[in-house]
Design an enzyme around this catalytic site. Structure first.
Site, mmCIF file in Angstrom:
data_model
loop_
_atom_site.group_PDB
_atom_site.id
_atom_site.type_symbol
_atom_site.label_atom_id
_atom_site.label_comp_id
_atom_site.label_asym_id
_atom_site.label_seq_id
_atom_site.Cartn_x
_atom_site.Cartn_y
_atom_site.Cartn_z
ATOM 1 N N GLU A 300 32.345 48.151 5.871
ATOM 2 C CA GLU A 300 32.023 46.752 5.607
ATOM 3 C C GLU A 300 33.289 45.889 5.585
ATOM 4 O O GLU A 300 33.355 44.838 6.221
ATOM 5 C CB GLU A 300 31.300 46.661 4.261
ATOM 6 C CG GLU A 300 30.894 45.270 3.844
ATOM 7 C CD GLU A 300 29.828 44.694 4.757
ATOM 8 O OE1 GLU A 300 28.759 45.306 4.865
ATOM 9 O OE2 GLU A 300 30.071 43.640 5.360
ATOM 10 N N ASP A 304 34.205 42.985 8.291
ATOM 11 C CA ASP A 304 34.350 41.597 7.844
ATOM 12 C C ASP A 304 35.688 41.013 8.285
ATOM 13 O O ASP A 304 35.734 39.928 8.857
ATOM 14 C CB ASP A 304 34.228 41.519 6.313
ATOM 15 C CG ASP A 304 32.812 41.780 5.827
ATOM 16 O OD1 ASP A 304 31.897 41.907 6.666
ATOM 17 O OD2 ASP A 304 32.619 41.864 4.599
ATOM 18 N N SER A 511 25.530 41.958 8.150
ATOM 19 C CA SER A 511 26.937 41.995 7.760
ATOM 20 C C SER A 511 27.845 41.625 8.916
ATOM 21 O O SER A 511 28.990 41.239 8.703
ATOM 22 C CB SER A 511 27.322 43.413 7.346
ATOM 23 O OG SER A 511 26.985 43.635 6.040
ATOM 24 N N GLY A 572 12.515 25.654 17.084
ATOM 25 C CA GLY A 572 12.841 25.043 15.798
ATOM 26 C C GLY A 572 13.171 26.100 14.759
ATOM 27 O O GLY A 572 13.318 27.291 15.077
#
Ligand code: NAG
Ligand code: NAG
Ligand code: NAG
Length: 592
Positions: A300, A304, A511, A572
């Site tokens: 993770e 990131d 993530s 939309g």
């Protein structure tokens, strides 16, 4: 007459101690679960002298004014747009009423707590004080137990219900640790490895095919299976933009779960996938004992930092490594931390005089497992950060409309879509997932839905009402039509090439989507700051209005879950991909 009145006045004073003691005994339940949350089993009583860091959120006397100020500075049609509040201004607006301070202090003092040991954060609205289990049990008329988690075997000290003296209900928002069971380890990270997608060794092919970066037509078909920064920068139309405001603009990544972002892996990643960024670094800030073990890279954390920086380079990126607890051993008397990650991180950030203009966070819980008083008070802290001028991105979750059986935990066991928190907080911008190119479609795990805790904010009322009208009776009864709906936006979420321990792996999850979207927002903030303008701050009021044409509307795909087909992406806003994926070039023109 006078003497009677005086007598009456003096009576309570003279007998103030017994009166107060009686007052503190008049308990009313503050929060209770019907059972221990799913996965947790009672292991035994908590040791009386186990020390808890008790946190008490006082009611913020002028919180409505804070929210009003947040919307003024975030609404592009308001004259105060962009005039974000300073730390001091926010602290003043969230300060508790002096009566609340006095009442709560006298309750603490009555329980023999040394007021000198009470730490006061956030304009005095959050108190932290070490308290023994035996004392906390008396204060909250509760019984703390040790609970153990089925799958992680981790122990925590919690209770399934707690009470407060009636008079304190007007003054206290939440007390913790009490009924919020989520811990660092059981918090679900929204990323997973995809071993079936063969990782790329380098990006020469993708880069070479980008002859005309900035044109969607040139996004190579390889980006349908493997994603690199070159894919995202082409797809989201930011390839040619060069950041200028790098002395001021910053992008913050909130990391938890002992996940460490690795410097060497970032260099390898840049060498393979963004050669102009080789040598680019990031800063690690350790919050509340968070570690920084460079021998233990986290999936993770690396995802990131590699994608946030891979898109925003050379904008300075900061990785916040937020500590949890040392493992709690039920038999020892070692005090432990209380596993309140959002709280510790938020209180740390809000204590800074300057804060990064963009944040991304890729963690969440099922909303129903977070006590409503806890969720409300944490969500309010995000409002404060937005008022300070930060854009806060959260991934929407990886279970579509809900994972597993989706039964409610209110004792009724009815099937309901399961919204995620903090994704459901109206003061954050929630990012869903997409996949493939030409056309880009919703990825089937993209978390989306409607909150049961937070009502629909006005910024999305037109978009969501339009969606609900078209939806008709589909999924009726499975979700709350009046709730805050999410995601707000989306970005790619599959096949991300991430370097972990020197090896490239394919990673998926929302993530991936949140740091990607945050990277684009950070470029927009760079553009605004370099023009002498304010950063964007809380994004939702502007993206649902002025910015709406700056998104690629995603019109196919769905997010099944709970044994249903979930929702379907369409023209939309929809609860699968929100307003769509960003077109940096267009957003620059609209809201830059
Ligand atoms: C505290 O809770 C117990 C039940 O656990 C209840 O019997 C008792 O009346 C409560 N005490 C007060 C003062 O409300
Ligand atoms: C639906 O959401 C509203 C907030 O918008 C909340 O007050 C209500 O309790 C929710 N209903 C259910 C059944 O959870
Ligand atoms: C990309 O951004 C430019 C402005 O930089 C804009 O003119 C163009 O329409 C955008 N391209 C696409 C395909 O959206």
């Amino acid at each position: 007459m006078w003497s009677t009145a005086l007598l009456l006045l003096f009576v309570p004073l003279a007998s103030s101690t017994p009166l107060q003691t009686r007052k503190w005994d008049d308990f009313e339940v503050k929060h209770a679960w019907t059972d221990a949350p799913h996965g947790w089993k009672c292991h035994g009583p908590a040791p009386d002298d186990h020390v808890l860091d008790m946190r008490i959120a006082l009611k913020q006397d002028r919180f409505d004014d804070l929210v009003a100020a947040l919307y003024e500075v975030s609404d592009p049609s308001h004259q105060k747009y962009g005039q974000h509040l300073s730390k001091q201004e926010v602290d003043e607006l969230v300060a508790p009423h002096p009566n609340s301070v006095e009442t709560v202090d006298s309750w603490l003092a009555d329980h023999g707590i040394d007021l000198g040991l009470v730490q006061r954060k956030n304009g005095g609205s959050w108190l932290t004080v070490p308290v023994k289990v035996e004392q906390a049990s008396r204060m909250l008329n509760t019984t703390y137990s040790i609970f153990q988690h089925d799958s992680t075997s981790e122990y925590i000290v919690r209770t399934t219900s707690y009470s407060l003296p009636t008079i304190l209900h007007d003054h206290i928002g939440v007390v913790s640790p009490t009924t919020y069971f989520s811990t660092m380890r059981s918090m679900r990270t929204t990323s997973f490895l995809q071993p079936h997608i063969k990782p790329l060794d380098n990006d020469i092919d993708t880069a070479a095919k980008l002859v005309d970066p900035g044109s969607l037509a040139t996004v190579p078909s390889s980006c349908s299976t493997t994603i690199t920064p070159a894919c995202l920068r082409a797809l989201y139309n930011s390839t040619t933009y060069v950041p200028k405001a790098t002395a001021t603009n910053k992008l913050g990544i909130a990391g938890y779960l002992e996940e460490f972002a690795n410097n060497a892996d970032l260099q390898t990643f840049f060498k393979k996938f963004r050669t102009d960024a080789v040598g680019g670094t990031f800063q690690t800030v350790q919050v509340n004992g968070g570690g920084n073990d460079q021998t233990d890279p986290g999936v993770e954390a690396n995802l990131d930092i590699q994608y946030a920086e891979g898109i925003s380079f050379p904008t300075p990126n900061i990785y916040y490594s937020t500590g949890g607890s040392p493992p709690f051993t039920p038999d020892s008397e070692t005090p432990t931390n209380t596993n309140e990650p959002y709280l510790d991180w938020l209180n740390f950030i809000l204590a800074q005089t300057t804060v990064p203009q963009t944040f991304t966070t890729s963690y969440g819980d099922d909303e129903q497992t977070v006590p409503i008083d806890y969720a409300t008070n944490v969500c309010n802290l995000f409002a404060q950060l937005g008022a300070r001028g930060s854009s806060i991105l959260f991934s929407s979750g990886d279970d579509g409309v809900g994972g597993g059986s989706c039964l409610t935990n209110d004792g009724k066991n009815t099937k309901q879509f399961q919204p995620n928190f903090p994704a459901s907080c109206p003061f954050v911008t929630t990012v869903g997932g997409t996949t493939r190119v030409n056309p880009e479609v919703a990825v089937d795990f993209s978390g989306g839905g409607f909150s049961n805790y937070f009502s629909r904010p006005s910024y999305q009322s037109t978009a969501v009402t339009t969606f609900l009208t078209q939806l008709g009776s589909t999924n009726a009864g499975l979700f709350n039509t009046s709730g805050r709906a999410y995601p707000d936006v989306a970005a790619q979420g599959e096949g991300f090439q991430v370097v972990i321990g020197g090896r490239t792996e394919s990673v998926a999850g929302t993530s991936c989507s949140s740091p990607t979207f945050a990277g684009v927002v950070s470029l927009l903030n760079d553009f605004r700051i370099s023009q002498g303008k304010s950063p964007l701050g809380f994004l939702n009021p502007i993206i649902y209005t002025t910015g709406v044409q700056g998104f690629n509307d995603i019109v196919s795909g769905s997010n099944p879950g709970c044994g249903t087909n979930g929702f379907t992406a369409g023209t939309g806003w929809d609860p699968v991909t929100g307003l769509g994926t960003p077109d940096f070039g267009k957003l620059q023109a609209l809201i830059g």
